[in-house]
Design an enzyme around this catalytic site. Structure first.
Site, PDB file in Angstrom:
ATOM      1  N   ASP A  22      -9.810  38.809  -7.566  1.00  0.00           N
ATOM      2  CA  ASP A  22      -8.861  38.510  -6.496  1.00  0.00           C
ATOM      3  C   ASP A  22      -7.521  38.071  -7.111  1.00  0.00           C
ATOM      4  O   ASP A  22      -7.490  37.267  -8.038  1.00  0.00           O
ATOM      5  CB  ASP A  22      -9.471  37.368  -5.647  1.00  0.00           C
ATOM      6  CG  ASP A  22      -8.815  37.232  -4.288  1.00  0.00           C
ATOM      7  OD1 ASP A  22      -8.203  38.200  -3.810  1.00  0.00           O
ATOM      8  OD2 ASP A  22      -8.948  36.142  -3.682  1.00  0.00           O
ATOM      9  N   ALA A  30      -7.589  35.243   6.072  1.00  0.00           N
ATOM     10  CA  ALA A  30      -8.217  35.286   7.403  1.00  0.00           C
ATOM     11  C   ALA A  30      -8.739  33.932   7.858  1.00  0.00           C
ATOM     12  O   ALA A  30      -9.052  33.755   9.035  1.00  0.00           O
ATOM     13  CB  ALA A  30      -9.333  36.321   7.427  1.00  0.00           C
ATOM     14  N   SER A  31      -8.840  32.955   6.937  1.00  0.00           N
ATOM     15  CA  SER A  31      -9.302  31.624   7.350  1.00  0.00           C
ATOM     16  C   SER A  31      -8.301  31.016   8.323  1.00  0.00           C
ATOM     17  O   SER A  31      -7.100  30.972   8.044  1.00  0.00           O
ATOM     18  CB  SER A  31      -9.439  30.699   6.136  1.00  0.00           C
ATOM     19  OG  SER A  31     -10.562  31.041   5.376  1.00  0.00           O
TER      20      SER A  31
END
Ligand SMILES: [Zn+2]
Length: 283
Positions: free
Chosen positions: A81, A209-210
């Protein structure tokens, strides 16, 4: 066996769900995610930032992920990531990592293309898939801090050119999400996502997306996002449960005991996010 993300993302794109990419940090977080994903028959991506590798060791994380993938029959990928250097990516490719993100999004367009293409060309010789980002998310992920003022959205026409010229396998878009916790209600640019989807054929990735409401993430998935990244919303329940246990049991000193409630809390969050992604029951 650890797989790359090509097939799992194309299947998700075709069938209208998203593969969840969860950030992992150690043995326990990997265990919870792969065990839960397998129980729910969901593919899953274990995402690790450079910060995680410097904490836990590239070889350690690689080895744990490989054991996990051997244990279960649902597809499991280990994914780099937000990596920024070719050297770090190469180190993981040589260890057997099959999915990487090169984040050169802070560079100007031409420089972004040059850096991403270099990684894509190399990674493809290892059978690995490559994700890159165009546009810039605000917020903080590890040491990567982007001021809101420096964030910008993905331009659809440039996205198409970017994908064509770099040869990447998936594209991270900036449509108003941010890393970490949101200070105010995020406003997502759904039309922009739809436009990018129209002109770009590779799978699209939603970072940050959290904290995005369930329905908004669902709408992004319906509009073509087929990889959804979640970090903060797993870290918080894990840490909260651990803290609560240790406060309530000040004499506790056995990691095998105090890790249990943390893992259990994280498992609930993983179930919730897999359900949100609609990836359960797809394998
Ligand atoms: Zn991200």
């Amino acid at each position: 066996m650890l797989v790359n993300t090509k097939e799992m993302l194309i299947k998700a794109q075709k069938e209208g769900y998203a593969v969840p990419a969860f950030n992992i940090h150690n043995l326990e977080t990997i265990q919870v995610i792969v065990e839960t994903a397998n129980q729910l028959r969901s593919p899953v991506i274990l995402a690790a930032t450079p910060g995680t590798f410097s904490y836990a060791g590239r070889d350690y994380i690689q080895a744990i992920a490989e054991v996990a993938a051997k244990r279960y029959d649902t597809p499991i990928a280990l994914h780099l990531d937000h990596h920024e250097t070719l050297e770090e990516i190469k180190a993981s490719l040589e260890l057997g990592t099959k999915s990487v993100m090169i984040d050169a999004s802070h560079h100007p367009f031409e420089e972004n293309i040059k850096r991403v293409k270099e990684v894509a060309d190399l990674a493809h010789t290892y059978g690995a898939t490559v994700e890159a980002e165009l546009g810039r998310l605000g917020g903080q992920e590890d040491d990567l801090v982007v001021d809101e003022a420096d964030s910008f959205y993905t331009d659809p026409a440039s996205a198409r050119e970017f994908v064509e010229r770099t040869g990447i396998d998936s594209l991270a878009v900036a449509i108003g999400t941010a890393h970490g916790l949101y200070k105010s209600e995020p406003k997502l640019d759904f039309d922009r996502l739809a436009k990018v989807r129209e002109v770009v054929d590779v799978p699209l990735v939603l970072h940050g997306a959290s904290g995005i409401p369930f329905e908004d993430v669902r709408r992004c998935i319906d509009l073509g996002a087929c990889k959804v990244n979640i970090a903060t919303e797993l870290k918080i329940p894990f840490s909260d449960a651990l803290r609560k246990f240790l406060v309530e049991n000040p004499d506790a000193s056995d990691p095998r005991k105090y890790m249990e409630p943390a893992k259990k809390a994280m498992k609930e969050a993983v179930i919730e996010k897999i359900t949100m992604c609609k990836s359960d029951g797809t394998y």
